[in-house]
Design a protein around this motif. Sequence first.
Motif: not given
Length: 340
Positions: A207-208, A219-222, A229-231
């Motif tokens: 997900g993103i 974004f998620s890591e399956l 969270y990427l700022r």
Amino acid sequence: MQRHSARPLAALATIGTLVLTGCGTQSANPGERTATSADAGRTIRAQEFMRLTQVHDETGMTLLEGPTFGEDGGLFVVDVTAPEGEPKVMRVDVGKKTLRAVHTDGRGTYTSAQFSPYDGRLYLSDFSHGEIVSLAPGGGDKRTFFTGEVDGARMNPDDIAFDGAGNLYVSDSRGMSEGEAHGRVVRISRDGTEARVLAQDLAAPNGISFDQDYQGLWFSELTEDRISYLRLDGEGKAASRHTAIRVNGGIAQTDSIAVDADGNLYQGLHGRAAMAVYDRYGARLATIEVPSRAKGLESATNVAITPGGTKAYMTVSGPAGGYLYTFDALAEGIRQSNGG
């Protein structure tokens, strides 16, 4: 095991990887928030809206993804496992409860869909071939937007998100089939000529979505059941990154992400017909569940919330087929509330 002679083995292997990904484990680091049953919030029961697909004989499965509203009010959905001749992209008239095919081909494995704010076209990620393609808003006129290697490696693009200017951000699940943390978050310029890695060494990123103010990406890591969270800085470069939420999914895994007008995260679950909802600080607000009487539904991959309204449409799939379920979201829908 059912044999699928009508589909190339390589394509079936890719689909099998997407649908039957194994679990990964990692202990939490100090300072990371872990969502537990004590802060699980309330349960919201989603209601069946309509069935869109049945299990395909050729692939032995169906998997709906990427629900996104078009400018015409139609809800566009992809079927990851659809064979050639069956709709790989479809449009639902949610007012009339009708469905029409938008696109099919004999090549793509499409895992997400988003409309670009720059040119208004519908963009699709082709997981199998490492490409991003686009269609005219109503279907047709297929074009390849991006293909080839990024920093020496071809992508396995899963989900996508646009910034306000039309630049594309991709969760690249490279390494997922091997069970290795080679995944990345990639930014592609709106003309498709420049690709830049923003994060790497990720465990099957899926997900993103931008936050509600376009300040950063969730974004998620399956295979790690975590959300980061990427700022971003003002030029679309990574300014910082941290693990934000750990999802106690059990046998379920973190799939796609949508964000509403209040900044709440809707985290899809692969392996459970449910979604987890968190606020921007990581508090578990609610769990969206399908009724217990619904049998043969195994994953709730994604959701689209009506722009300017709270009616939400969740893609749910399993041996019983591919369905849309509805519920009332916690806040209004915005661009970030649509598929990806």
